[in-house]
Design an enzyme around this catalytic site. Structure first.
Site, PDB file in Angstrom:
ATOM      1  N   GLU A 111       0.858  -1.187   0.000  1.00 34.36           N
ATOM      2  CA  GLU A 111       0.000   0.000   0.000  1.00 34.36           C
ATOM      3  C   GLU A 111       0.890   1.232   0.000  1.00 34.36           C
ATOM      4  OE1 GLU A 111      -4.252  -1.221   1.931  1.00 34.36           O
ATOM      5  OE2 GLU A 111      -2.795  -0.373   3.289  1.00 34.36           O
ATOM      6  N   HIS A 227      -9.139  10.345   3.361  1.00 28.24           N
ATOM      7  CA  HIS A 227      -8.680   9.312   2.426  1.00 28.24           C
ATOM      8  C   HIS A 227      -8.783   9.890   1.018  1.00 28.24           C
ATOM      9  CE1 HIS A 227      -8.075   5.602   0.329  1.00 28.24           C
ATOM     10  NE2 HIS A 227      -7.772   5.023   1.480  1.00 28.24           N
ATOM     11  N   ARG A 273      -0.872   9.302   2.151  1.00 26.36           N
ATOM     12  CA  ARG A 273      -2.264   9.741   2.003  1.00 26.36           C
ATOM     13  C   ARG A 273      -2.454  11.245   2.000  1.00 26.36           C
ATOM     14  NH1 ARG A 273      -5.719   5.483   5.577  1.00 26.36           N
ATOM     15  NH2 ARG A 273      -5.345   3.846   4.058  1.00 26.36           N
ATOM     16  N   HIS A 334     -11.789  10.287   6.946  1.00 21.23           N
ATOM     17  CA  HIS A 334     -11.600   8.843   7.044  1.00 21.23           C
ATOM     18  C   HIS A 334     -11.171   8.381   8.435  1.00 21.23           C
ATOM     19  CE1 HIS A 334     -10.789   4.854   5.546  1.00 21.23           C
ATOM     20  NE2 HIS A 334      -9.501   4.919   5.879  1.00 21.23           N
ATOM     21  N   ARG A 369      -1.681   8.962   9.506  1.00 24.85           N
ATOM     22  CA  ARG A 369      -1.530   7.512   9.709  1.00 24.85           C
ATOM     23  C   ARG A 369      -1.048   6.819   8.447  1.00 24.85           C
ATOM     24  NH1 ARG A 369      -5.251   3.087   8.787  1.00 24.85           N
ATOM     25  NH2 ARG A 369      -6.905   4.507   8.158  1.00 24.85           N
TER      26      ARG A 369
HETATM   27  C1  LIG Z   1     -14.051   2.268   4.987  1.00 28.75           C
HETATM   28  C2  LIG Z   1     -12.892   2.092   5.917  1.00 28.75           C
HETATM   29  C3  LIG Z   1     -11.788   1.341   5.535  1.00 28.75           C
HETATM   30  C4  LIG Z   1     -10.705   1.180   6.397  1.00 28.75           C
HETATM   31  N1  LIG Z   1      -9.675   0.372   6.028  1.00 28.75           N
HETATM   32  C5  LIG Z   1      -8.669   0.140   6.917  1.00 28.75           C
HETATM   33  C6  LIG Z   1      -7.640  -0.776   6.616  1.00 28.75           C
HETATM   34  O1  LIG Z   1      -7.625  -1.393   5.571  1.00 28.75           O
HETATM   35  N2  LIG Z   1      -6.648  -0.954   7.542  1.00 28.75           N
HETATM   36  C7  LIG Z   1      -6.623  -0.288   8.733  1.00 28.75           C
HETATM   37  O2  LIG Z   1      -5.685  -0.486   9.522  1.00 28.75           O
HETATM   38  N3  LIG Z   1      -7.613   0.569   9.043  1.00 28.75           N
HETATM   39  C8  LIG Z   1      -8.624   0.789   8.178  1.00 28.75           C
HETATM   40  N4  LIG Z   1      -9.635   1.646   8.505  1.00 28.75           N
HETATM   41  C9  LIG Z   1      -9.637   2.232   9.846  1.00 28.75           C
HETATM   42  C10 LIG Z   1     -10.041   1.152  10.851  1.00 28.75           C
HETATM   43  O3  LIG Z   1     -11.050   0.346  10.282  1.00 28.75           O
HETATM   44  C11 LIG Z   1     -10.565   1.770  12.123  1.00 28.75           C
HETATM   45  O4  LIG Z   1      -9.680   2.742  12.599  1.00 28.75           O
HETATM   46  C12 LIG Z   1     -10.707   0.676  13.192  1.00 28.75           C
HETATM   47  O5  LIG Z   1     -11.532  -0.345  12.695  1.00 28.75           O
HETATM   48  C13 LIG Z   1     -11.290   1.283  14.441  1.00 28.75           C
HETATM   49  O6  LIG Z   1     -11.661   0.239  15.295  1.00 28.75           O
HETATM   50  P1  LIG Z   1     -12.325   0.614  16.681  1.00 28.75           P
HETATM   51  O7  LIG Z   1     -12.692  -0.677  17.309  1.00 28.75           O
HETATM   52  O8  LIG Z   1     -11.461   1.564  17.404  1.00 28.75           O
HETATM   53  O9  LIG Z   1     -13.647   1.435  16.274  1.00 28.75           O
HETATM   54  P2  LIG Z   1     -14.960   0.940  15.509  1.00 28.75           P
HETATM   55  O10 LIG Z   1     -14.695  -0.279  14.722  1.00 28.75           O
HETATM   56  O11 LIG Z   1     -15.508   2.105  14.787  1.00 28.75           O
HETATM   57  O12 LIG Z   1     -15.946   0.545  16.694  1.00 28.75           O
HETATM   58  C14 LIG Z   1     -16.507   1.549  17.513  1.00 28.75           C
HETATM   59  C15 LIG Z   1     -17.608   0.917  18.337  1.00 28.75           C
HETATM   60  O13 LIG Z   1     -18.008   1.798  19.366  1.00 28.75           O
HETATM   61  C16 LIG Z   1     -19.432   1.851  19.422  1.00 28.75           C
HETATM   62  N5  LIG Z   1     -19.809   3.122  20.048  1.00 28.75           N
HETATM   63  C17 LIG Z   1     -19.472   4.376  19.672  1.00 28.75           C
HETATM   64  N6  LIG Z   1     -19.983   5.288  20.527  1.00 28.75           N
HETATM   65  C18 LIG Z   1     -20.644   4.589  21.491  1.00 28.75           C
HETATM   66  C19 LIG Z   1     -21.400   4.937  22.641  1.00 28.75           C
HETATM   67  N7  LIG Z   1     -21.586   6.232  23.018  1.00 28.75           N
HETATM   68  N8  LIG Z   1     -21.950   3.948  23.384  1.00 28.75           N
HETATM   69  C20 LIG Z   1     -21.808   2.644  23.046  1.00 28.75           C
HETATM   70  N9  LIG Z   1     -21.115   2.252  21.938  1.00 28.75           N
HETATM   71  C21 LIG Z   1     -20.548   3.208  21.187  1.00 28.75           C
HETATM   72  C22 LIG Z   1     -19.843   1.695  17.993  1.00 28.75           C
HETATM   73  O14 LIG Z   1     -21.201   1.326  17.862  1.00 28.75           O
HETATM   74  C23 LIG Z   1     -18.861   0.597  17.544  1.00 28.75           C
HETATM   75  O15 LIG Z   1     -19.318  -0.669  17.948  1.00 28.75           O
HETATM   76  C24 LIG Z   1     -10.716   1.820   7.659  1.00 28.75           C
HETATM   77  C25 LIG Z   1     -11.816   2.592   8.035  1.00 28.75           C
HETATM   78  C26 LIG Z   1     -12.907   2.722   7.185  1.00 28.75           C
HETATM   79  C27 LIG Z   1     -14.079   3.549   7.609  1.00 28.75           C
END
Ligand SMILES: Cc1cc2nc3c(=O)[nH]c(=O)nc-3n(C[C@H](O)[C@H](O)[C@H](O)COP(=O)(O)OP(=O)(O)OC[C@H]3O[C@@H](n4cnc5c(N)ncnc54)[C@H](O)[C@@H]3O)c2cc1C
Length: 412
Positions: A111, A227, A273, A334, A369
């Protein structure tokens, strides 16, 4: 009984992975505001970075991360990230995440801004979905208490120590109080604060606001990653076109059809990026268009549809055959580099409050990032949270002096 050892807010990779480790140490409650799998994680396409390939090393990964971060990464945190990466990948494989293989070995993609191929992926461009489904299945099997449609509205802090969370039950309208020894915020980012974003509806920055209200330090909020390549079609969500598409040879062209990235960077289409997103904006302004184009029409069609099945299918569903037609794209909000400030053990400045994943700011990403370092940051630093709390549970002299074991202590 609303009393737990750990309350984890969020059920993306940060919440689920942390919960599976925490389960080994005590009782765990996950509160999540939607269905378990509605989160940014599910949409991750490109994959997860780790220096496990031939010709790669933690040192190379370290340098690429620092260079993408525009001189603002925390070097100590980055060192931890790259060195602990291979072990955390092994954990994910052991949990059952089906990373793609080639000739019997884990397949590694390239990437932008990575100097070698080092991105593990699953189902081609469906990495996030595979991770989410695998970990949520494991969490259910581990008999972790999971309350869906519970919106955390307040972190309860008494005498400077976290005691639990108040949450709104979206189905009944009632507010409930849950008590715990530790609260781990895993609430993700806030792309939805912007008009054009790749993030789903849940990404509204809740955890950062909750932590701020509770008195936690917040940092680097000015660093928001756009992004470069989100689909730009009228009436269609800005669906992400993964960076890995350029890694496989995709070329950016302006509205006049001219390849332009080498005008801005010697890395051309594989520049980091921030550089690519800014260059696209310049080209959009120059040509008076609200989009540029990503061209994969020169790549073998079978390879494109097999390597990027989700992207191929999504575009086809919107009458765009990307093997024959240029893909209209524009930058979109993003990823949040900033968030709840933590040290290298996921600890905030409030006793008993931890943050993991996109809601946290460990300092590894600096101002920008490096692609696929986000999922990696989650697992590396989530593991460290549980290493820390495990330490606090040991009856050491220090622990006896500083804690009646009623809560987790930390931060010198
Ligand atoms: C389209 C896309 C593609 C991506 N591709 C990549 C990739 O290829 N590689 C990479 O490293 N990263 C990638 N990223 C970034 C990466 O996916 C995210 O940074 C990572 O998944 C975040 O994980 P997380 O568990 O911190 O948050 P999330 O997966 O967003 O989970 C957050 C959780 O918190 C819950 N929540 C939020 N607020 C509250 C509240 N007040 N009360 C209760 N629950 C709550 C939500 O419902 C959810 O369940 C991508 C992001 C996107 C959007």
């Amino acid at each position: 009984m609303n009393q737990y050892d750990y309350i984890i807010v969020g059920s993306g990779i940060a919440g689920l992975y942390t919960s599976l480790l925490a389960r080994e140490q005590g009782s765990v409650l996950i509160l999540t505001k939607g269905s378990i799998d509605e989160c940014n994680t599910k949409y991750a396409q490109g994959g997860i970075a780790a220096a496990i390939g031939h010709g790669d090393s933690a040192e190379l990964h370290y340098r690429d991360t620092l260079s993408a971060g525009a001189g603002l990464c925390d070097p100590e945190a980055v060192r931890i990230l790259v060195e602990e990466a291979p072990d955390r990948i092994t954990d994910l494989i052991n949990f059952g995440v089906p990373f793609d293989t080639m000739d019997g070995e884990v397949a590694l993609a390239r990437e932008a801004a990575h100097s070698v191929p080092r991105i593990l992926h699953a189902g081609g461009d469906a990495t996030g979905e595979h991770i989410e489904v695998t970990l949520s299945r494991m969490a259910r099997l581990a008999k972790i208490t999971i309350l869906e449609y519970f919106l955390a509205t307040e972190i309860i802090v008494e005498d400077g120590v976290v005691r639990g969370v108040r949450a709104f039950d979206c189905r009944t309208g009632s507010v409930e109080e849950f008590r715990s020894r530790a609260v781990i915020l895993a609430t993700g980012g806030g792309g939805r604060l912007f008009k054009f974003t790749t993030n789903p509806d849940i990404a509204t920055c809740d955890g950062i606001a909750l932590a701020y209200d509770a008195g936690a330090e917040i940092t680097d909020m000015e660093f928001l990653q756009f992004h470069p390549t989100a689909l730009r079609l009228p009436g269609v969500i800005p669906f992400l076109i993964s960076e890995a598409v350029r890694g496989e040879g995709g070329i950016l062209r302006n509205a006049e059809g001219r390849q332009f990235m080498f005008d801005y960077s010697p890395e051309g289409d594989l520049a980091s990026r921030d550089i690519v997103a800014r260059s696209i904006l310049y080209e959009m302004n120059k040509t008076g268009s609200d989009r540029v184009f990503l061209d994969v029409t020169h790549l073998p069609p079978r390879k494109t549809s097999a390597r990027f099945p989700q992207i191929y299918r999504f575009c086809l569903d919107h009458s765009l055959d990307i093997t024959k037609t240029l893909i209209p794209i524009a930058p979109a909000a993003h990823y949040m580099m900033g968030g709840v400030k933590t040290n290298a053990w996921g600890e905030t400045n409030i006793a008993g409050l931890f943050a993991a994943g996109e809601a946290a700011c460990t300092g590894v990403h600096g101002a920008n990032r490096l692609a696929s370092n986000s999922l990696l940051e989650v697992v590396v630093f989530a593991k460290r949270i549980l290493q820390r709390t495990e330490e606090a549970l040991k009856p050491s002299e220090l622990a006896c002096q500083r804690s009646d074991k009623d809560y987790f202590y930390f931060r010198e």
